[in-house]
Enzyme design. Structure first.
Site, PDB file in Angstrom:
ATOM      1  N   TYR A  16     -52.234  -2.780 -49.348  1.00  0.00           N
ATOM      2  CA  TYR A  16     -51.230  -3.074 -50.372  1.00  0.00           C
ATOM      3  C   TYR A  16     -49.821  -3.101 -49.780  1.00  0.00           C
ATOM      4  O   TYR A  16     -48.906  -2.460 -50.303  1.00  0.00           O
ATOM      5  CB  TYR A  16     -51.320  -2.051 -51.512  1.00  0.00           C
ATOM      6  N   TYR A 144     -57.667  -0.445 -64.135  1.00  0.00           N
ATOM      7  CA  TYR A 144     -57.853  -0.602 -62.688  1.00  0.00           C
ATOM      8  C   TYR A 144     -59.088   0.191 -62.301  1.00  0.00           C
ATOM      9  O   TYR A 144     -59.194   1.376 -62.618  1.00  0.00           O
ATOM     10  CB  TYR A 144     -56.635  -0.078 -61.907  1.00  0.00           C
ATOM     11  N   ASP A 246     -64.432   5.851 -66.098  1.00  0.00           N
ATOM     12  CA  ASP A 246     -63.917   5.855 -64.740  1.00  0.00           C
ATOM     13  C   ASP A 246     -62.935   7.019 -64.642  1.00  0.00           C
ATOM     14  O   ASP A 246     -61.759   6.890 -64.989  1.00  0.00           O
ATOM     15  CB  ASP A 246     -63.222   4.513 -64.451  1.00  0.00           C
ATOM     16  N   LYS A 275     -61.684  10.350 -55.776  1.00  0.00           N
ATOM     17  CA  LYS A 275     -60.383  10.913 -55.370  1.00  0.00           C
ATOM     18  C   LYS A 275     -60.357  12.427 -55.104  1.00  0.00           C
ATOM     19  O   LYS A 275     -60.454  12.828 -53.960  1.00  0.00           O
ATOM     20  CB  LYS A 275     -59.312  10.509 -56.369  1.00  0.00           C
TER      21      LYS A 275
HETATM   22  C1  LIG Z   1     -58.314   4.728 -57.115  1.00  0.00           C
HETATM   23  C2  LIG Z   1     -59.143   4.323 -58.238  1.00  0.00           C
HETATM   24  C3  LIG Z   1     -60.320   3.580 -58.054  1.00  0.00           C
HETATM   25  C4  LIG Z   1     -60.753   3.083 -56.706  1.00  0.00           C
HETATM   26  O1  LIG Z   1     -60.989   4.113 -55.810  1.00  0.00           O
HETATM   27  P1  LIG Z   1     -60.961   3.814 -54.230  1.00  0.00           P
HETATM   28  O2  LIG Z   1     -61.404   5.100 -53.632  1.00  0.00           O
HETATM   29  O3  LIG Z   1     -59.547   3.455 -53.912  1.00  0.00           O
HETATM   30  O4  LIG Z   1     -61.898   2.700 -53.990  1.00  0.00           O
HETATM   31  C5  LIG Z   1     -61.102   3.296 -59.167  1.00  0.00           C
HETATM   32  N1  LIG Z   1     -60.722   3.696 -60.396  1.00  0.00           N
HETATM   33  C6  LIG Z   1     -59.600   4.395 -60.610  1.00  0.00           C
HETATM   34  C7  LIG Z   1     -59.255   4.834 -61.994  1.00  0.00           C
HETATM   35  C8  LIG Z   1     -58.761   4.729 -59.545  1.00  0.00           C
HETATM   36  O5  LIG Z   1     -57.636   5.393 -59.770  1.00  0.00           O
END
Ligand SMILES: *Cc1c(COP(=O)(O)O)cnc(C)c1O
Length: 431
Positions: A16, A144, A246, A275
């Site tokens: 990015y 996202y 998510d 994360k």
């Molecule tokens: C960061 C993120 C992702 C993607 O995770 P990566 O480890 O960067 O592939 C998916 N969903 C959400 C809500 C995120 O914040």
């Protein structure tokens, strides 16, 4: 301060990043707590937990220790025919903190792959029951979900993916009732979103609904109320579509509770975590499912198995740090629980009523606001990079998403360190 005094001939192509116009990266030699120490001796306060992963701060001794011990024992093993204690224990411990309906833990490598697995799992769940027409998903505007093809498709409401549109799977997008403090229209936004969802569910047979519960992250730290998730769950149950959460960003204390699902009192059918899962040490993710979903794959028929898996699935080192991280969260929940009140206190002292700020919102450890500018709001608004450079000169790493300014500190932050972030924002916005 000169940001360009570092090597510029690095072969590394960074994420990015417009390589032509970006200043050269700063070389970090050490991380400790909320601080990053640079090669030239400067210290930078990491106000966004290094892209939202470093929940306990940098260089946590307990995480380092578990990594060291596990590395001496078993660093990696194929996860198809073998298992190991770190993965078994982490899976069990995770389940104790999640709604009872979630019973199965599938290991993946990062947020994007956790989402890909969820997408395929949801589709195959229907397929395994002979429902071949459940190929469509409902997603939210500005959601996202990661940057692989499936995850980008689900995040088509995010403005970044325009160039890739021809490559993506088609999705149906509905509005996200993003709200903020003293929003007079929150109920209207929620009922309009719910109406639109219901109307689409009446017209089409969907496989599932993907949502970032409570907070949409990269789409601009947009927050919704728990009430909305409860209404969404009612509709999803009514129409028999899967609810897929998510929680890659919202998981592990970010919302002020361990998970957004528990905070909102809702239970998804599939849940993605990453994360903070490994305590910010190593890439690791899980996709969890209910027993009902799992049972549709459980069969004498080999073709009904879940056809997915990564080379590093369930990596022992990552699982060992994950287990230690979860122990730390259990031992000191007051850390992530206390941050919301502190955010509110410092907002009041330093930023409330500032003429360049609107739409202030707080959820647990996260605070966000819109910076008022003459340009069109959104991710490509240049105020974000201007502010980022200015904060960095002053020793703070804050990376606005366009004109959305947010703070997402590691939970080990002290009151004074947190207050200093507010002081610097107030100072920069005044000039
Ligand atoms: C960061 C993120 C992702 C993607 O995770 P990566 O480890 O960067 O592939 C998916 N969903 C959400 C809500 C995120 O914040």
């Amino acid at each position: 301060m000169n940001l360009s005094n570092h090597e510029t001939d690095s072969p590394i192509w960074r994420p990015y990043t417009q390589m032509k116009t970006t200043p050269p990266p700063l070389k970090v030699v050490k991380g400790e707590g909320v601080w990053l120490e640079l090669e030239d001796g400067r210290r930078i306060l990491d106000c966004i937990s290094s892209w939202w992963v470093t929940i306990h701060g940098h260089g946590h001794p307990a995480l380092a220790k578990s990594l060291y011990h596990q590395a001496q024992q078993l660093e990696q093993v194929i996860f198809a025919n073998f298992t190991h204690d770190p993965a078994e224990q982490l899976a069990r411990k995770l389940l104790t903190h999640l709604p009872d309906a979630l019973t199965r833990v599938f290991f993946t490598d990062n947020g994007s792959t956790a989402i890909e697995a969820a997408l395929k799992m949801a589709y195959q769940y229907w397929l395994n029951q002979g429902e071949t027409n459940r190929t469509r998903f409902l997603v939210f505007e500005k959601g996202y979900h990661g940057d692989t093809i499936g995850a980008m498709s689900l995040g088509i409401g995010c403005s970044w993916w325009e160039p890739f549109r021809p490559l993506l799977i088609e999705m149906d997008t509905v509005p996200f009732p993003a709200t903020f403090d003293d929003d007079p229209e929150v109920e209207i936004k929620e009922s309009q979103a719910l109406e639109q969802i219901e109307s689409l569910l009446k017209q089409e047979t969907y496989a599932g609904i993907f949502i970032e519960p409570l907070i949409q992250g990269a789409g601009g730290m947009r927050m919704c109320r728990p009430e909305f998730l409860r209404s969404l769950q009612t509709i999803a149950h009514q129409f028999g579509v899967l609810m897929i959460y998510d929680e890659v960003m919202t998981g592990f204390g970010r919302t002020g509770e361990l998970f957004a699902c528990s905070k909102s009192g809702t239970t998804p059918d599939i849940l993605c975590l990453s994360k903070g899962l490994s305590g910010g040490c190593l890439p690791l993710a899980v996709t969890l499912a209910t027993e009902t979903i799992y049972q549709t794959f459980y069969s004498d028929d080999a073709s009904k198995m879940f056809l997915h898996g990564h080379s590093y699935t369930g990596n022992p080192l990552a699982c060992a740090t994950g287990l230690t991280s979860l122990n730390l969260l259990e031992q000191t929940p007051q850390r992530f629980r206390a941050l919301e009140a502190l955010h509110r206190r410092y907002l009041e002292t330093w930023l409330k009523g500032h003429s360049r700020i609107e739409q202030i919102r707080v959820c647990g450890t996260i605070v966000a606001m819109e910076i008022i500018t003459d340009q069109t709001p959104g991710y490509f608004n240049t105020i974000g990079s201007e502010l980022r450079d200015r904060f960095l000169e002053l020793g703070f790493f804050i990376r606005p998403l366009g004109n959305t300014l947010y703070l997402m500190p590691p939970y080990c932050i002290s009151d004074r360190e947190l207050e200093s972030m507010y002081q610097v924002i107030s100072k920069v916005l005044d000039t």
